[in-house]
Structure formats: C-alpha cells, structure tokens
Design a protein around this motif. Sequence first.
Motif, mmCIF file in Angstrom:
data_model
loop_
_atom_site.group_PDB
_atom_site.id
_atom_site.type_symbol
_atom_site.label_atom_id
_atom_site.label_comp_id
_atom_site.label_asym_id
_atom_site.label_seq_id
_atom_site.Cartn_x
_atom_site.Cartn_y
_atom_site.Cartn_z
ATOM 1 N N ASN A 25 0.812 -1.219 0.000
ATOM 2 C CA ASN A 25 0.000 0.000 0.000
ATOM 3 C C ASN A 25 0.844 1.266 0.000
ATOM 4 O O ASN A 25 0.317 2.369 -0.108
ATOM 5 C CB ASN A 25 -0.902 0.034 1.234
ATOM 6 C CG ASN A 25 -2.279 -0.512 0.924
ATOM 7 O OD1 ASN A 25 -2.684 -0.554 -0.218
ATOM 8 N ND2 ASN A 25 -2.990 -0.924 1.963
ATOM 9 N N LEU A 28 6.045 2.911 -3.198
ATOM 10 C CA LEU A 28 6.662 2.085 -4.246
ATOM 11 C C LEU A 28 5.962 0.738 -4.394
ATOM 12 O O LEU A 28 5.811 0.238 -5.507
ATOM 13 C CB LEU A 28 8.152 1.886 -3.947
ATOM 14 C CG LEU A 28 8.982 3.169 -4.043
ATOM 15 C CD1 LEU A 28 10.440 2.903 -3.699
ATOM 16 C CD2 LEU A 28 8.877 3.770 -5.445
ATOM 17 N N THR A 49 -2.115 -1.662 6.985
ATOM 18 C CA THR A 49 -3.168 -0.644 6.866
ATOM 19 C C THR A 49 -4.564 -1.293 6.919
ATOM 20 O O THR A 49 -4.712 -2.474 6.612
ATOM 21 C CB THR A 49 -3.022 0.131 5.540
ATOM 22 O OG1 THR A 49 -2.792 -0.813 4.501
ATOM 23 C CG2 THR A 49 -1.854 1.090 5.582
ATOM 24 N N GLY A 217 16.653 7.604 -3.853
ATOM 25 C CA GLY A 217 15.549 8.406 -3.314
ATOM 26 C C GLY A 217 14.490 8.786 -4.349
ATOM 27 O O GLY A 217 14.806 9.180 -5.466
HETATM 28 N N1 LIG Z 1 10.913 5.892 -1.210
HETATM 29 C C1 LIG Z 1 12.230 5.966 -1.372
HETATM 30 O O1 LIG Z 1 12.809 7.024 -1.642
HETATM 31 C C2 LIG Z 1 13.045 4.716 -1.224
HETATM 32 C C3 LIG Z 1 14.421 4.748 -1.569
HETATM 33 C C4 LIG Z 1 15.173 3.599 -1.432
HETATM 34 C C5 LIG Z 1 14.606 2.443 -0.942
HETATM 35 N N2 LIG Z 1 13.275 2.451 -0.597
HETATM 36 C C6 LIG Z 1 12.718 1.195 -0.072
HETATM 37 O O2 LIG Z 1 11.554 0.884 -0.822
HETATM 38 C C7 LIG Z 1 10.607 0.226 0.018
HETATM 39 C C8 LIG Z 1 9.263 0.950 -0.059
HETATM 40 O O3 LIG Z 1 9.442 2.294 0.301
HETATM 41 P P1 LIG Z 1 8.246 3.338 0.268
HETATM 42 O O4 LIG Z 1 8.851 4.674 0.169
HETATM 43 O O5 LIG Z 1 7.229 2.910 -0.715
HETATM 44 O O6 LIG Z 1 7.677 3.192 1.747
HETATM 45 P P2 LIG Z 1 6.219 3.505 2.311
HETATM 46 O O7 LIG Z 1 6.421 3.943 3.716
HETATM 47 O O8 LIG Z 1 5.458 4.371 1.371
HETATM 48 O O9 LIG Z 1 5.555 2.058 2.309
HETATM 49 C C9 LIG Z 1 5.904 1.070 3.242
HETATM 50 C C10 LIG Z 1 4.675 0.236 3.513
HETATM 51 O O10 LIG Z 1 5.030 -0.812 4.435
HETATM 52 C C11 LIG Z 1 3.941 -0.994 5.309
HETATM 53 N N3 LIG Z 1 4.384 -1.659 6.533
HETATM 54 C C12 LIG Z 1 5.065 -1.108 7.577
HETATM 55 N N4 LIG Z 1 5.231 -2.020 8.543
HETATM 56 C C13 LIG Z 1 4.672 -3.166 8.105
HETATM 57 C C14 LIG Z 1 4.522 -4.452 8.672
HETATM 58 N N5 LIG Z 1 4.986 -4.744 9.898
HETATM 59 N N6 LIG Z 1 3.871 -5.397 7.952
HETATM 60 C C15 LIG Z 1 3.375 -5.104 6.710
HETATM 61 N N7 LIG Z 1 3.489 -3.906 6.141
HETATM 62 C C16 LIG Z 1 4.133 -2.946 6.828
HETATM 63 C C17 LIG Z 1 3.409 0.412 5.547
HETATM 64 O O11 LIG Z 1 2.081 0.395 6.041
HETATM 65 C C18 LIG Z 1 3.526 1.027 4.157
HETATM 66 O O12 LIG Z 1 2.334 0.891 3.403
HETATM 67 C C19 LIG Z 1 11.213 0.210 1.398
HETATM 68 O O13 LIG Z 1 11.855 -1.032 1.598
HETATM 69 C C20 LIG Z 1 12.225 1.315 1.354
HETATM 70 O O14 LIG Z 1 13.280 1.106 2.273
HETATM 71 C C21 LIG Z 1 12.493 3.545 -0.721
#
Ligand SMILES: NC(=O)c1ccc[n+]([C@@H]2O[C@H](COP(=O)([O-])OP(=O)(O)OC[C@H]3O[C@@H](n4cnc5c(N)ncnc54)[C@H](O)[C@@H]3O)[C@@H](O)[C@H]2O)c1
Length: 274
Positions: A25, A28, A49, A217
Amino acid sequence: MGLKNDYLNNLFNLRDKVAVITGGNGQLGSEYAKALLSVGARVVVLDTTDGMGERLADAGGSLMYLQTDITDKKKVERALEAIEEKWEAPHILINNAALDSPPGANPEENRSFEKYSLESWQSVLGVNLTGPFICCQVFGGKMAELGRGSIINISSTYGLVSPNQGVYKYREEKEGVPFVKPISYSATKSAVLNFTRYLATYWAKKGVRVNTLIPGGVFNGQDQEFINEYKKLVPMGRMARGDEYNAAVLFLSSDASSYMTGASLVIDGGWTAW
Ligand SMILES: NC(=O)c1ccc[n+]([C@@H]2O[C@H](COP(=O)([O-])OP(=O)(O)OC[C@H]3O[C@@H](n4cnc5c(N)ncnc54)[C@H](O)[C@@H]3O)[C@@H](O)[C@H]2O)c1
C-alpha cells in the motif's frame, strides 16, 4: 516486428503468476502492484493498513488485500493459506515493507546516534529484517518445495553507502534540534544484501532465485530544502519518479532474469557512482 514482440512477451511473461508484495500500500509497493497487474499477474498486497489504500483503489485486475503484519509469523502463515485457497502458492515475493524516517519525520525518531532509542532500533530491525526473514521462511519455503520462484528483496542506496547527513541539516537549522538519519535503516538495508546472497545460494538448485533491488531516493513531495540538497548529490541531478523501478521489478520477477541470482541491481541516478 511481430516476431520481436513475441520474443519480448515470452521473456517477460508474468501472466497469472501470483506475486506477493509486502508493504504494497506504500508509495513504491503500489507502483510494483500496478506494474505487475498491467502485465496480467495476480497480486497480493500484504500491509498493516486498514484496507486497500487509495493508491490501488482503481488498479483493476486480480488484486487481493490481506491485512498482515509481516513480523507476526502466524499471520504470514495464514496469509499463505488464504492465497493458496483463492489462487495458488506465490511465484514472486517482493520484500518491500520497511520502516524509514523520511526527511519530514518526527525529530524523536531522528536523534543523534548516541540518543537513538533501543525501542526504535528494534522496531526497525523487526520490520526491515525479521519481516523478510519470516516471509522468506513461509513463502520462500513453499516456493522451494514447489521448485520455482523469484524473490526480490528491497534495499536502498543507504544500504550500500552511509546517508549523507548534510541533506537533513536544514531541519536542525530550522528547528534548533538535531536531525540525524538513523543507523537502523542503513544497517538493515545493508543486511538485506547478504540475506539475499545467503538465500540465493541456499535455494540455487531448488529453482528459487533471490535478488536485491537497490533504489535511490524517490520524489514524494519532500521539503524543498531537502530536494535541493539531495539533487546536488545525484549525478543525474534529480530524484527518481515512483515508477522508475517498475521495469526492474518485471525483469527480476520474470524469466528475463533466469540466470540471475544473489545479485544486486542498483538504480540510483548515479548516487553511488561517485
Ligand atoms: N521511497 C524511497 O525514496 C526509497 C528509496 C530507497 C529504498 N526504498 C525502499 O523501498 C521500500 C518501499 O518504500 P516506500 O517509500 O514505498 O515506503 P512507504 O512507507 O510508502 O511504504 C511502506 C509500507 O510498508 C507498510 N508496513 C510497515 N510495517 C509493516 C509491517 N509490519 N507489515 C506489513 N506492512 C508494513 C506500511 O504500512 C507502508 O504501506 C522500502 O523497503 C524502502 O526502504 C524507498
């Protein structure tokens, strides 16, 4: 031309494959869900969620939502049962859920290293590392039993190199309290690299491939001060768009990457290249 299209379609064919996306949700995860749905895969979103988020409200296709905390093994096992009951055991697992503290986060979660709380350290380790461990045991174990599968573990450039704390400095200047990107995120994202290699070699002869995707990022309406500083550190001079990792996910999920396991795919606009 038709021949070329057939070649590509076969190589990347994901029709009816069942893909589990943890944290599906989020920003990414929902992009990956839409990309996989668009090529005919069946997608299961696991998230904490309340329900399917707005990002996937109009996604269409074969989409299933299971409210699941990935740090709870019993709940993950129940998720597998529900998926098998409705469809079949997953072919693809994207370990994407993670706890991070973005530039706009509460300073409490971004204290100096010396003051960073044990509770925060443990909760980040729980979601970012124990979560993938449990999901690989449950879903990956099933894939190994069936002799097929592709697992994509999501790391970050901050798992390859240290965060550049300079991009967060504006918060301290504005608010007068320290703002430090925590060590827990970097340590867990780095651990993912060898977590991947371990399982890739462990399951190499069982038909389960395991790879790491390392994104940089992504633009998400962050503070302008942050964006300005961040851009200076990216050779391409910009943050990623949310959809710029989708092709990599389709590649790693499909037979297009059939000889690839234990590897890391870095997509970061050049961040780690200088
Ligand atoms: N957004 C960026 O800039 C970026 C950059 C590099 C790496 N990443 C990696 O990409 C991935 C996604 O990032 P994002 O920005 O979409 O994050 P986000 O915070 O938008 O989404 C993370 C999701 O994980 C869910 N979540 C949290 N704890 C949970 C649990 N215990 N069980 C199930 N679901 C759970 C949250 O509810 C949320 O919907 C992550 O692993 C992040 O480290 C993101």
